[in-house]
Motif scaffolding. Structure first.
Motif, PDB file in Angstrom:
ATOM      1  N   GLN A 262       0.832  -1.204   0.000  1.00  0.00           N
ATOM      2  CA  GLN A 262       0.000   0.000   0.000  1.00  0.00           C
ATOM      3  C   GLN A 262       0.867   1.254   0.000  1.00  0.00           C
ATOM      4  O   GLN A 262       1.978   1.253   0.531  1.00  0.00           O
ATOM      5  N   ARG A 263       0.316   2.321  -0.572  1.00  0.00           N
ATOM      6  CA  ARG A 263       1.048   3.579  -0.675  1.00  0.00           C
ATOM      7  C   ARG A 263       0.293   4.751  -0.073  1.00  0.00           C
ATOM      8  O   ARG A 263       0.770   5.875  -0.096  1.00  0.00           O
ATOM      9  N   LEU A 271      -1.824   9.633   4.260  1.00  0.00           N
ATOM     10  CA  LEU A 271      -0.432   9.641   4.696  1.00  0.00           C
ATOM     11  C   LEU A 271       0.383   8.770   3.743  1.00  0.00           C
ATOM     12  O   LEU A 271      -0.094   7.750   3.259  1.00  0.00           O
ATOM     13  N   LYS A 272       1.604   9.161   3.481  1.00  0.00           N
ATOM     14  CA  LYS A 272       2.326   8.554   2.373  1.00  0.00           C
ATOM     15  C   LYS A 272       3.173   7.345   2.736  1.00  0.00           C
ATOM     16  O   LYS A 272       3.616   6.611   1.855  1.00  0.00           O
ATOM     17  N   THR A 278       2.238   5.415  11.572  1.00  0.00           N
ATOM     18  CA  THR A 278       2.605   4.944  12.906  1.00  0.00           C
ATOM     19  C   THR A 278       2.904   6.103  13.842  1.00  0.00           C
ATOM     20  O   THR A 278       2.460   6.139  14.991  1.00  0.00           O
ATOM     21  N   GLU A 279       3.653   7.079  13.340  1.00  0.00           N
ATOM     22  CA  GLU A 279       4.037   8.215  14.167  1.00  0.00           C
ATOM     23  C   GLU A 279       2.854   9.135  14.458  1.00  0.00           C
ATOM     24  O   GLU A 279       2.638   9.566  15.599  1.00  0.00           O
ATOM     25  N   PHE A 280       2.057   9.426  13.449  1.00  0.00           N
ATOM     26  CA  PHE A 280       1.024  10.435  13.585  1.00  0.00           C
ATOM     27  C   PHE A 280      -0.230   9.936  14.279  1.00  0.00           C
ATOM     28  O   PHE A 280      -1.090  10.743  14.656  1.00  0.00           O
ATOM     29  N   THR A 364      -6.159  -3.322  -5.293  1.00  0.00           N
ATOM     30  CA  THR A 364      -6.183  -1.905  -4.937  1.00  0.00           C
ATOM     31  C   THR A 364      -5.432  -1.139  -6.001  1.00  0.00           C
ATOM     32  O   THR A 364      -4.510  -1.677  -6.625  1.00  0.00           O
ATOM     33  N   ASP A 365      -5.809   0.125  -6.214  1.00  0.00           N
ATOM     34  CA  ASP A 365      -5.056   0.980  -7.133  1.00  0.00           C
ATOM     35  C   ASP A 365      -4.206   2.003  -6.381  1.00  0.00           C
ATOM     36  O   ASP A 365      -3.573   2.867  -6.991  1.00  0.00           O
ATOM     37  N   ASN A 366      -4.212   1.904  -5.027  1.00  0.00           N
ATOM     38  CA  ASN A 366      -3.440   2.820  -4.195  1.00  0.00           C
ATOM     39  C   ASN A 366      -3.786   4.282  -4.468  1.00  0.00           C
ATOM     40  O   ASN A 366      -2.940   5.170  -4.400  1.00  0.00           O
TER      41      ASN A 366
END
Length: 446
Positions: A262-263, A271-272, A278-280, A364-366
């Motif tokens: 996933q992207r 989020l990229k 994880t951080e946010f 998925t097309d991300n």
């Protein structure tokens, strides 16, 4: 308790929660505990009006560890309406005649004005048994019946060791057993990442302040308290990036399986990287996006290099469940699939328009897409939730989808059959009853 009061002469609209406690904890506990039966009854009445909540498994279909998959369309229609008659109408006609099924409207939180993380009973009980930590809320209970959510505990598969199958060995992975289960399977950095994923940190409803929703002061919530075994237990809460409160979207915890392909992360935040996610989460899910109250309640700022990267490295090796009927390209192997499943794959890639967004091999097309479901209904306030436009939502992978009910970002679609009916209307594909059944059969083998 309305966390974000509506505007009025003495309560102007604000993006911020009150930092100063307004009442002693004992008074808050007594008040909200007394209100709980009425709050839950109101929400249960809504669920029963929208859905058929019966325990009715689909014959011969199970999740990866054997839990029966629920079958059939559960969304209720207006009296005198059929799915075929709805599909023949334009979006404007459905809206003007008030025929949009209530179960297709955004699903409110069990208590939308209050919000916050709510955990299924099975997760609460197992954590108490293993660790003594209690995620019971004195003001709310989880709302969707156990038979309609993901199996618990779910299996865990690793891309690095597919030979091991379910590395959780049928257990819920917690701080109590992670080292015993994974020492010798993970490298030291991955093992440290997993340790942090099962370590509780203060959160909006579970913390040591007097403005909490657990009876006793709490160590907090771990990432894997929602993403059980790197999958999901369907714990719910409200997104932190929308105000005012009635517009905040309910979120059904998504699986972490397959994050390596996933992207985009977060159903709408885009989020990229999984490191960003994880951080946010400390600033979003954990504290409702309120950076002021987070300091009061005990925000744990994660170090990007020393903590976030190990956590992300472990998440990146969480694999999808086996799909024995899929070939290397993610398409059905004709030698293994049934005629119904093969017909369903044709619908998926053709008339159903599913493959426009959900592209093989991971489906998925991300990207993000705006379904504009608000074309079908007029905005309405329901149990404190303003049902209106959802906006763009990320394309979630469909690999292993039968293991992850309920569906859509807020869990409003209880079964795959519900999901097929929803998209048949939203996309205007006018599928026949046979095509819907075939498509559902295909989705169950992904």
């Amino acid at each position: 308790m309305n966390a974000y009061p509506p505007p009025g002469p003495d309560t102007p609209r604000t993006s911020y929660l009150p930092v100063v406690d307004k009442e002693p904890f004992a008074a808050l506990l007594a008040r909200m505990r007394a209100d709980k039966p009425a709050v839950m009854k109101r929400h249960q009445t809504l669920l029963e009006a929208r859905y058929d909540l019966a325990n009715r498994p689909a014959p011969g279909v199970t999740m990866s560890r054997g839990k029966p998959v629920q079958g059939g369309v559960r969304v209720k229609l207006e009296k005198g309406t059929t799915w075929e008659s709805l599909a023949a109408l334009t979006p404007d006609a459905i809206r003007d005649q008030g025929l949009w099924p209530q179960g297709f409207l955004p699903l409110p939180h069990p208590n939308q004005p209050e919000g916050g993380m709510v955990f299924p009973k099975l997760q609460i009980e197992e954590l108490k048994r293993q660790t003594g930590r209690d995620l019971t809320r004195f003001d709310l209970d989880f709302d969707i019946p156990d038979h309609l959510i993901s199996e618990f505990p779910p299996p865990m598969y690793l891309t690095t060791r597919p030979d091991l199958g379910d590395v959780s060995k049928g257990q819920l992975v917690t701080i109590d057993n992670f080292y015993e289960l994974f020492n010798g399977i993970l490298n030291p950095k991955q093992l440290e990442g997993l340790r942090l994923l099962v370590t509780p940190f203060p959160q909006m409803q579970f913390n040591a302040t007097a403005d909490r929703r657990s009876e006793k002061a709490s160590l907090g919530v771990a990432c894997f308290d929602c993403h059980a075994n790197g999958h999901t237990n369907n714990a719910t809460h409200l997104v932190g990036d929308i105000r005012p409160q009635e517009f905040r979207h309910r979120v059904d915890t998504p699986t972490l399986r397959g994050v390596n392909i996933q992207r985009l992360f977060g159903s709408q935040r885009a989020l990229k990287t999984v490191e960003d996610f994880t951080e946010f989460e400390q600033r979003a899910a954990y504290f409702d996006g309120d950076i002021v109250i987070a300091v009061k309640k005990g925000i744990n700022i994660l170090d990007r290099g020393h903590q976030v990267h190990p956590m992300a490295e472990f998440q990146e090796i969480l694999d999808f469940p086996p799909a024995p009927k899929l070939a290397l390209n993610g398409r059905l192997d004709p030698a293994k699939a049934t005629p119904e499943e093969l017909r369903g794959e044709q619908v998926f890639n053709g008339k159903g328009q599913c493959a426009t967004c959900h592209v093989a091999p991971y489906y998925t097309d991300n990207l993000m897409h705006n379904l504009r479901a608000e074309r079908f209904f007029k905005p309405v306030l329901i149990n404190g939730r303003m049902a209106t436009a959802d906006g763009p939502i990320k394309t979630f992978p469909l690999r292993g989808i039968k293991d992850s009910p309920p569906y859509l970002h807020d869990g409003r679609l209880l079964t795959l059959e519900d999901t097929v009916e929803f998209f048949n209307l939203v996309l205007g594909t006018k599928l026949t009853a046979q095509e819907k059944a075939d498509l559902t059969a295909f989705l169950r083998v992904l």
